[in-house]
Design an enzyme around this catalytic site. Structure first.
Site, PDB file in Angstrom:
ATOM      1  N   LYS A 128       0.839  -1.188   0.000  1.00  6.56           N
ATOM      2  CA  LYS A 128       0.000   0.000   0.000  1.00  6.56           C
ATOM      3  C   LYS A 128       0.874   1.237   0.000  1.00  6.56           C
ATOM      4  O   LYS A 128       1.991   1.144   0.534  1.00  6.56           O
ATOM      5  CB  LYS A 128      -0.966   0.036   1.197  1.00  6.56           C
ATOM      6  CG  LYS A 128      -0.400  -0.313   2.561  1.00  6.56           C
ATOM      7  CD  LYS A 128       0.626   0.504   3.256  1.00  6.56           C
ATOM      8  CE  LYS A 128       0.545   1.972   3.431  1.00  6.56           C
ATOM      9  NZ  LYS A 128       1.790   2.501   4.106  1.00  6.56           N
ATOM     10  N   TYR A 213      -4.349   3.773   6.056  1.00  7.43           N
ATOM     11  CA  TYR A 213      -4.908   2.979   7.168  1.00  7.43           C
ATOM     12  C   TYR A 213      -6.207   3.606   7.668  1.00  7.43           C
ATOM     13  O   TYR A 213      -7.172   2.906   7.965  1.00  7.43           O
ATOM     14  CB  TYR A 213      -3.914   2.875   8.327  1.00  7.43           C
ATOM     15  CG  TYR A 213      -2.678   2.080   7.998  1.00  7.43           C
ATOM     16  CD1 TYR A 213      -2.683   0.689   8.068  1.00  7.43           C
ATOM     17  CD2 TYR A 213      -1.514   2.710   7.610  1.00  7.43           C
ATOM     18  CE1 TYR A 213      -1.560  -0.041   7.754  1.00  7.43           C
ATOM     19  CE2 TYR A 213      -0.373   1.984   7.293  1.00  7.43           C
ATOM     20  CZ  TYR A 213      -0.404   0.604   7.372  1.00  7.43           C
ATOM     21  OH  TYR A 213       0.710  -0.112   7.047  1.00  7.43           O
TER      22      TYR A 213
END
Ligand code: NDP
Length: 368
Positions: A128, A213
């Site tokens: 990510k 996140y």
């Protein structure tokens, strides 16, 4: 993200591995991963995790530092032919030991190495943020589809017991109807020379890193897709760390149920927090998404009961993530956090930046 499908796949994975950790139908061999980028995460976190895996093993390394690559290969008993540079990476197609390429490079290199890996006939795990633009994410998905290879994003929290238990509690109605979510992630960036602070390599600031996140958690905790986003940014541009990218960014997501998520990321303080507030109670995690040492509480007014989640089927969240893709490759199933999931986040990331830039709410549901 299809939560029902995810739950089904997770329980299927649990059934396959079983509580004893022994596979019911043992595959011929664990699938081989090539780790691309021997940095803090690839070398320091992921490579040691193969010791906790059942279906995955380290098969090759790819690095711009030949001495480091050879040292790591020797430590893990890899043959010389399984050590690659970025220049000869494409010849990985001829290595039958490598089934999956795991891209652990700076963000702006994710698209190139995912596409090269797919063209070399390998499945891909990509860290990510999936890439630095929607266009790149779409090109990565198309390349993997064309090559008939799997693409999964390194969203490890989908294998992390505290986050899984919080999702289960939220879905079970333990906190009632979820009305409000808060997600905050940040750490103090040190050196102005770090690649994370260079737009060309990072694609953005804290949002591209810790903000992912916060965004992911707002989506997987509510199980909903946002319909609108409103954002604002605050960065001290005199700070030498923040000449190219943002420090702090805050955004509000509106969900179809009426729930609202207040999300935030920053590079000038440490924080790691998720709070779900329902009309019957709350679920809180702090720290929420760390590698270990996470904590969770439930209560009506505050942190009344500390919750210890049941152990997951995998030894660690990282082993769960690595083995999940290996099992998907074997079974033909789609990963629970596929390229499409990374693309959904990147569409919202682009809308967050646009909202902050233009000072207005951006609709995500196609309505004007
Ligand atoms: P590091 O800087 O520690 O490592 C990146 C590695 O990429 C370097 O060591 C280097 O490996 C290689 N590299 C190739 N070109 C460059 C370049 N121009 N500049 C810097 N490095 C280069 O970063 P991290 O390991 O912390 O992060 C890598 C990726 O993993 C990021 O996308 C990040 O978002 C993600 N990440 C995910 C985490 C998670 O929990 N899921 C946690 C931490 C990071 P070599 O010397 O071998 O060539």
């Amino acid at each position: 993200m299809d939560i029902a499908r995810r739950d089904l796949l997770l329980s299927a994975a649990a059934l396959t591995v079983g509580a004893s950790g022994i596979a019911r139908a043992a595959p011929d061999r664990p699938l081989g991963y090539a780790i691309v980028g021997l940095g803090t995460y690839g070398l320091g976190v992921i490579i040691p995790q193969f010791a906790n895996c059942t279906h995955s093993r380290l098969a090759a390394v790819v690095s711009g530092d030949p001495a480091k690559a050879q040292r790591v290969a020797a430590e893990h008993g890899l043959p010389a032919r399984s050590v690659y540079s970025y220049a000869n990476f494409d010849s990985i197609r001829d290595n039958p030991d490598v089934d999956i390429v795991y891209v652990c490079l700076p963000n702006s290199m994710h698209a190139e190495y995912t596409i090269r890996a797919a063209k070399a006939g390998k499945h891909v795990m990509c860290e990510k943020p999936m890439a630095v633009s929607v266009a790149e994410c779409e090109a990565m998905i198309a390349a993997c589809k064309r090559a008939n290879r799997k693409l999964m994003i390194g969203y490890r929290c989908h294998f992390e017991p505290f986050n899984l238990e919080a999702m289960r509690l939220a879905r079970s109605g333990a906190a009632g109807k979820i009305r409000y979510v808060r997600t905050e992630h940040g750490f103090t960036q040190g050196s102005p020379s770090a690649w994370r602070l260079k737009r060309a390599l990072a694609g953005g600031g804290s949002l591209m890193d810790m903000g992912v996140y916060s965004l992911q958690a707002a989506r997987y905790m509510t199980g909903e897709e946002p319909i609108a986003v409103t954002a604002r940014e605050s960065t001290d541009r005199r700070d030498p760390r923040f000449t190219e990218v943002e420090d702090m960014i805050e955004w509000t997501l509106e969900f179809p149920s009426g729930a609202i998520a207040g999300c935030q990321s920053m590079y000038s303080a440490n924080q790691n927090h998720i709070l779900l507030m329902g009309d019957k109670g709350r679920i809180e995690l702090e720290p929420a998404t760390r590698y270990d040492g996470n904590h969770m509480w439930t209560g009506r007014d505050g942190r009344e009961r500390e919750v210890t989640p049941p152990a997951g089927p995998a030894k660690t969240q990282f082993a769960g993530q690595l083995d999940h893709l290996a099992q998907c490759v074997r079974s033909g199933a789609e990963p629970i956090v596929s390229g499409e999931e990374g693309l959904r986040d990147m569409r919202i990331v682009e809308a967050i930046y646009r909202s902050a830039r233009e000072g207005r709410t951006i609709r995500l549901d196609g309505r004007a």
